[in-house]
Design a protein around this motif. Structure first.
Motif, PDB file in Angstrom:
ATOM      1  N   ARG A 265       0.596  -1.028  -0.042  1.00  0.00           N
ATOM      2  CA  ARG A 265      -0.097  -0.351  -0.311  1.00  0.00           C
ATOM      3  C   ARG A 265       0.828   1.147  -0.007  1.00  0.00           C
ATOM      4  O   ARG A 265       2.307   1.392   0.886  1.00  0.00           O
ATOM      5  CB  ARG A 265      -0.991  -0.045   1.035  1.00  0.00           C
ATOM      6  N   LYS A 266       0.259   1.805  -0.659  1.00  0.00           N
ATOM      7  CA  LYS A 266       1.128   3.310  -0.576  1.00  0.00           C
ATOM      8  C   LYS A 266       1.102   4.682   0.200  1.00  0.00           C
ATOM      9  O   LYS A 266      -0.073   4.717   1.197  1.00  0.00           O
ATOM     10  CB  LYS A 266       0.914   4.428  -2.532  1.00  0.00           C
ATOM     11  N   ILE A 267       2.599   4.758   0.863  1.00  0.00           N
ATOM     12  CA  ILE A 267       2.384   6.250   1.956  1.00  0.00           C
ATOM     13  C   ILE A 267       1.730   7.367   1.296  1.00  0.00           C
ATOM     14  O   ILE A 267       2.658   7.694   0.858  1.00  0.00           O
ATOM     15  CB  ILE A 267       3.778   6.725   2.539  1.00  0.00           C
ATOM     16  N   ARG A 286       2.838  15.647   6.986  1.00  0.00           N
ATOM     17  CA  ARG A 286       3.319  16.258   5.437  1.00  0.00           C
ATOM     18  C   ARG A 286       4.739  16.823   5.160  1.00  0.00           C
ATOM     19  O   ARG A 286       5.764  15.988   4.759  1.00  0.00           O
ATOM     20  CB  ARG A 286       2.679  17.058   5.013  1.00  0.00           C
ATOM     21  N   ARG A 287       5.081  17.264   6.726  1.00  0.00           N
ATOM     22  CA  ARG A 287       6.414  17.215   6.769  1.00  0.00           C
ATOM     23  C   ARG A 287       7.185  16.404   6.989  1.00  0.00           C
ATOM     24  O   ARG A 287       8.389  15.718   6.844  1.00  0.00           O
ATOM     25  CB  ARG A 287       6.409  18.686   8.257  1.00  0.00           C
ATOM     26  N   ILE A 288       6.776  15.999   8.326  1.00  0.00           N
ATOM     27  CA  ILE A 288       7.749  14.472   8.225  1.00  0.00           C
ATOM     28  C   ILE A 288       7.837  13.420   7.409  1.00  0.00           C
ATOM     29  O   ILE A 288       8.895  13.214   6.917  1.00  0.00           O
ATOM     30  CB  ILE A 288       6.562  13.757   9.983  1.00  0.00           C
ATOM     31  N   LEU A 289       7.238  13.391   6.113  1.00  0.00           N
ATOM     32  CA  LEU A 289       7.204  12.583   5.514  1.00  0.00           C
ATOM     33  C   LEU A 289       8.143  13.419   4.039  1.00  0.00           C
ATOM     34  O   LEU A 289       8.887  12.605   3.523  1.00  0.00           O
ATOM     35  CB  LEU A 289       6.400  12.502   4.483  1.00  0.00           C
ATOM     36  N   TYR A 304       4.985   8.559  -0.890  1.00  0.00           N
ATOM     37  CA  TYR A 304       6.101   8.431  -0.599  1.00  0.00           C
ATOM     38  C   TYR A 304       7.028   7.288  -0.487  1.00  0.00           C
ATOM     39  O   TYR A 304       6.186   6.593  -0.569  1.00  0.00           O
ATOM     40  CB  TYR A 304       6.609   9.888   0.720  1.00  0.00           C
ATOM     41  N   VAL A 305       8.648   7.358  -0.510  1.00  0.00           N
ATOM     42  CA  VAL A 305       9.285   6.073  -0.750  1.00  0.00           C
ATOM     43  C   VAL A 305      10.061   6.609   0.262  1.00  0.00           C
ATOM     44  O   VAL A 305      10.773   7.052   0.150  1.00  0.00           O
ATOM     45  CB  VAL A 305       9.225   5.643  -2.286  1.00  0.00           C
ATOM     46  N   SER A 306      10.658   5.419   0.628  1.00  0.00           N
ATOM     47  CA  SER A 306      12.112   5.615   1.586  1.00  0.00           C
ATOM     48  C   SER A 306      12.719   5.210   0.315  1.00  0.00           C
ATOM     49  O   SER A 306      13.557   4.955  -0.424  1.00  0.00           O
ATOM     50  CB  SER A 306      12.312   4.525   2.461  1.00  0.00           C
ATOM     51  N   ALA A 307      14.484   5.970   0.609  1.00  0.00           N
ATOM     52  CA  ALA A 307      14.969   6.613  -0.148  1.00  0.00           C
ATOM     53  C   ALA A 307      15.608   4.841  -0.372  1.00  0.00           C
ATOM     54  O   ALA A 307      16.741   4.304  -1.708  1.00  0.00           O
ATOM     55  CB  ALA A 307      16.751   6.176   1.087  1.00  0.00           C
TER      56      ALA A 307
END
Length: 312
Positions: A265-267, A286-289, A304-307
């Motif tokens: 599931r997308k973040i 939104r700021r944290i993401l 959002y995706v992680s590095a």
């Protein structure tokens, strides 16, 4: 040297999270309890090994939680210890209470029959020996059933069984420690080979069905796992145990829990906002993401995706 550490199995991770956010059925709760107790027993064994064996001078290699497939048959090994003269295979049990043996059958004192753990050990030993030979290794193998709970008692067991009871474990480890010498390249090669053929996920996990909609939303306490209801300035405070956690840390931890439960599931800002619940401001989410993840897409389709995900 521990070259494959013991991690919390994914199935147990998921059940821990589900137990916090939904009511498990009786069967799922029993399965979860058994997994938790088994993992605690394995951790107890790890502590005893670390306390008794010389793990710093290259005398031993330890591999934990291995899952193999041989001849279309899956088998799991709790711990493998490579020494200079043998490979030790350990099946760890955290049984508690009174048990007895009659022939090849094992029972609780209440006459309830249980699976014979020695048959499981023999099966794993046989498959593991053939697996090693198939990869060109012919080490001597010693397999043992290890009981770690001092509240366990077994009656009528023959003396020659490959069983180590809690009171014998330190003596047993001391004996291994005294007989071992430095390992060679063949042991290192075998360990690397075993890790390379280890299966990361079991196809036989027993998880209840669940959806995002049915799970209770909110941020759980880092210590006691109850839902946090107090939010002051930049900290979340648990009223039950008093634990304080920075809001950013708490949200990131909750996102990791979400990813564990819903890996496909997308973040998105709205999803995380709903998941965390206590954080009322979408701007904060939104700021944290934006600070900790990479934005993808635009507008209402953004996520959002992680590095690490982008590297994969």
């Amino acid at each position: 040297m521990i070259i494959k550490p013991r991690n919390v199995p994914l199935e147990l991770q998921i059940l821990r999270l589900l137990n916090n956010r939904m009511s498990l059925s009786a069967n799922s709760e029993s399965h979860y309890t058994n997994l938790e107790k088994g993992f605690i027993g394995e951790q107890k064994f790890d502590e005893r090994v670390a306390d008794r064996l010389d793990l710093l001078n290259g005398n031993f290699l330890i591999l934990n939680d291995l899952l193999f497939e041989f001849n279309n048959t899956l088998f799991q090994i709790d711990t493998i210890l490579l020494s200079s003269d043998s490979i030790y295979l350990f099946e760890i049990k955290n049984y508690e209470g009174d048990f007895y043996v009659e022939g090849d059958s094992w029972y609780k004192l209440s006459r309830t029959e249980i699976k014979n753990p020695l048959l499981q050990l023999k099966r794993s030993e046989s498959l593991f020996r053939r697996l090693l030979q198939d990869h060109g290794f012919n080490f001597s193998i010693e397999a043992y059933l290890i009981f770690v709970n001092h509240g366990f008692q077994l009656y009528q067991a023959p003396l020659n069984l490959p069983i180590i009871f809690p009171a014998q474990l330190n003596r047993f480890m001391n004996k291994i420690n005294k007989t071992s010498s430095t390992l060679n390249d063949l042991h290192q090669k075998a360990a690397k080979q075993l890790i390379s053929i280890h299966l990361n996920e079991s196809p036989y996990t027993r998880l209840p069905e669940y959806t995002f909609e049915q799970l209770e939303k909110g941020v759980t306490c880092l210590d006691c796992h109850s839902f946090i209801t107090e939010f002051k300035e930049k900290n979340l405070i648990c009223k039950k145990c008093g634990c304080r956690e920075n809001i950013t840390t708490a949200v990131l931890r909750s996102i990791e829990e979400f990813k564990t439960l819903f890996p496909n599931r997308k973040i998105t800002t709205n999803t995380v906002h709903e998941w965390c619940k206590i954080i009322k401001s979408t701007k904060t989410i939104r700021r944290i993401l934006s600070t900790n993840f990479k934005p993808m897409g635009h507008g209402k389709y953004s996520y959002y995706v992680s590095a690490q995900d982008t590297q994969d």
